[in-house]
Scaffold this active site. Sequence first.
Site, PDB file in Angstrom:
ATOM      1  N   ASN A 244       0.862  -1.185   0.000  1.00  8.63           N
ATOM      2  CA  ASN A 244       0.000   0.000   0.000  1.00  8.63           C
ATOM      3  C   ASN A 244       0.891   1.225   0.000  1.00  8.63           C
ATOM      4  O   ASN A 244       2.007   1.168   0.502  1.00  8.63           O
ATOM      5  CB  ASN A 244      -0.847   0.043   1.277  1.00  8.63           C
ATOM      6  CG  ASN A 244      -2.084  -0.812   1.172  1.00  8.63           C
ATOM      7  OD1 ASN A 244      -2.352  -1.418   0.144  1.00  8.63           O
ATOM      8  ND2 ASN A 244      -2.837  -0.851   2.248  1.00  8.63           N
ATOM      9  N   LYS A 376     -15.734  -2.367  13.628  1.00  4.94           N
ATOM     10  CA  LYS A 376     -14.532  -2.868  14.318  1.00  4.94           C
ATOM     11  C   LYS A 376     -14.607  -2.655  15.823  1.00  4.94           C
ATOM     12  O   LYS A 376     -13.657  -2.970  16.533  1.00  4.94           O
ATOM     13  CB  LYS A 376     -13.278  -2.179  13.746  1.00  4.94           C
ATOM     14  CG  LYS A 376     -13.089  -2.403  12.233  1.00  4.94           C
ATOM     15  CD  LYS A 376     -11.678  -2.067  11.764  1.00  4.94           C
ATOM     16  CE  LYS A 376     -11.621  -2.000  10.241  1.00  4.94           C
ATOM     17  NZ  LYS A 376     -10.289  -2.231   9.690  1.00  4.94           N
TER      18      LYS A 376
HETATM   19  O1  C5P Z   1      -8.198  -0.876   5.687  1.00  4.71           O
HETATM   20  P1  C5P Z   1      -9.190  -0.127   6.515  1.00  4.71           P
HETATM   21  O2  C5P Z   1      -9.693   1.111   5.865  1.00  4.71           O
HETATM   22  O3  C5P Z   1     -10.271  -0.988   7.104  1.00  4.71           O
HETATM   23  O4  C5P Z   1      -8.347   0.396   7.766  1.00  4.71           O
HETATM   24  C1  C5P Z   1      -8.977   0.984   8.861  1.00  4.71           C
HETATM   25  C2  C5P Z   1      -8.200   0.759  10.118  1.00  4.71           C
HETATM   26  O5  C5P Z   1      -7.992  -0.626  10.358  1.00  4.71           O
HETATM   27  C3  C5P Z   1      -6.831   1.361  10.122  1.00  4.71           C
HETATM   28  O6  C5P Z   1      -6.605   1.855  11.431  1.00  4.71           O
HETATM   29  C4  C5P Z   1      -5.890   0.201   9.826  1.00  4.71           C
HETATM   30  O7  C5P Z   1      -4.636   0.392  10.430  1.00  4.71           O
HETATM   31  C5  C5P Z   1      -6.639  -0.964  10.445  1.00  4.71           C
HETATM   32  N1  C5P Z   1      -6.443  -2.227   9.727  1.00  4.71           N
HETATM   33  C6  C5P Z   1      -5.843  -3.297  10.351  1.00  4.71           C
HETATM   34  N2  C5P Z   1      -5.722  -4.487   9.694  1.00  4.71           N
HETATM   35  C7  C5P Z   1      -6.151  -4.627   8.419  1.00  4.71           C
HETATM   36  C8  C5P Z   1      -6.757  -3.535   7.769  1.00  4.71           C
HETATM   37  C9  C5P Z   1      -6.879  -2.341   8.452  1.00  4.71           C
HETATM   38  O8  C5P Z   1      -5.431  -3.170  11.510  1.00  4.71           O
HETATM   39  N3  C5P Z   1      -6.011  -5.786   7.820  1.00  4.71           N
END
Ligand code: C5P
Length: 433
Positions: A244, A376
């Site tokens: 990413n 979450k």
């Molecule tokens: O990818 P996303 O938009 O869902 O990310 C939202 C939050 O979740 C962020 O704080 C990111 O660090 C966390 N996250 C994570 N593990 C993932 C995807 C996202 O801890 N696999």
Amino acid sequence: MTESHTPSPPAPLAQAGAARPGVDAGAAATEPGLLAGRRILLGVTGGIAAYKSCELIRLLRAEGARVQAVMTRAAREFIGPATLQALTGSPVFDDLWDPRVADGMAHIALSRDADAIVVAPATADFLGKIANGLCDDLLSTLVLARRNAQCPLLLAPAMNVEMWAQPAVQRNVAQLRADGALLLGPACGEQACGESGAGRMLEPAAILEEIIAAFQPKLLQGRRVLVTAGPTYEAIDPVRGITNRSSGKMGYAVARAAREAGAAVTLVSGPTGLAAPHGVRRIDVLSAEEMRAAVLDAAGDADVFVAVAAVADWRPESAAPRKLKKAAGAPPALALVANPDILAGVARLAEPPLCVGFAAETEDMIDHARAKLQAKRLAMVIANAAQDAIGADDSALTIVDEAGIRALPRAPKLEQARRIVAAIAERLAQTAA
Ligand code: C5P
């Protein structure tokens, strides 16, 4: 007593630190800086690390501080006052009886004119004197004359490894801590004498971070904070991978701000080119699976978890052990599987820390952040616009929690991180009440 080394008597302290355009050794900051308006009295005592004080002055002035140097006689064996004068842009003081000070009380005038006193390097002799309230020269006397509540004392010890280990020195250090002084370091490593071990003066950049931190409120004192930062890297084969876009700057700023606020900080970091903030324990990882393992290992102990990392949503089902060859024909099909959601996993623990997520979105930012807050089970989500936050040094953020939304107007990431830390501290206080 010692003679004054600056020939023309200036008005006492009046123009200390006044930057003179073109002759201030290039240290003047173009932006306000993290120490803008702060008056730092830098004490230099007689150790070989005194040459590093020059670099420290440069760094302090680049952050907007006004620096007044005071030397001991022994320090003059290592560096000349002219060097410190040129770098600070201000006359150097070293004499308790300096005739330039109108009322003859340089120790009072200098200590009242400082927001913090930093002694770097601080020799074993100097620590011993201060620990016992002795004052037989200007620097030790002004340290004793300071108003403790308004003028913190920061000491960066520097001495040979055996000297540092002496019970007498350790006794003095323990006493100084008990009296409220901040001990910076020392570091471990090669010493000028050829020996190696604890006793090296901290590097100027680390001392600078400690000085900046000393001015921050200790909102997270005694708390343990776990932070993720940077991207993850999911291998396709030994030379290719999925990742990413993430510089790691925001996560590193959060780790630094939490440390400044007094927390013990663990930073689990994907691959970035950034140096770890001083005093933060960093664990380097590559893939989401590695990041999850490191996070789960530390999460049980944490009071707060701030997930800033841009975790790759998918990874190749299996990484090829050898480089895939670019043979003629169709490119290889890439079978992807979903990565674990690290943050959601921590929030589901039986006794989870306070969980904070980040949401970088390209549209409908607040709606997405609200959805993440619920899905979450988080205490708060920090929303930002992906297109202008990634890789930038500043950002505009919105804190989204169950109480509503709070905009944090565009500012440097460290400033934003400090605001987030304040919001976390507020939230912890509410939880405790
Ligand atoms: O990818 P996303 O938009 O869902 O990310 C939202 C939050 O979740 C962020 O704080 C990111 O660090 C966390 N996250 C994570 N593990 C993932 C995807 C996202 O801890 N696999």
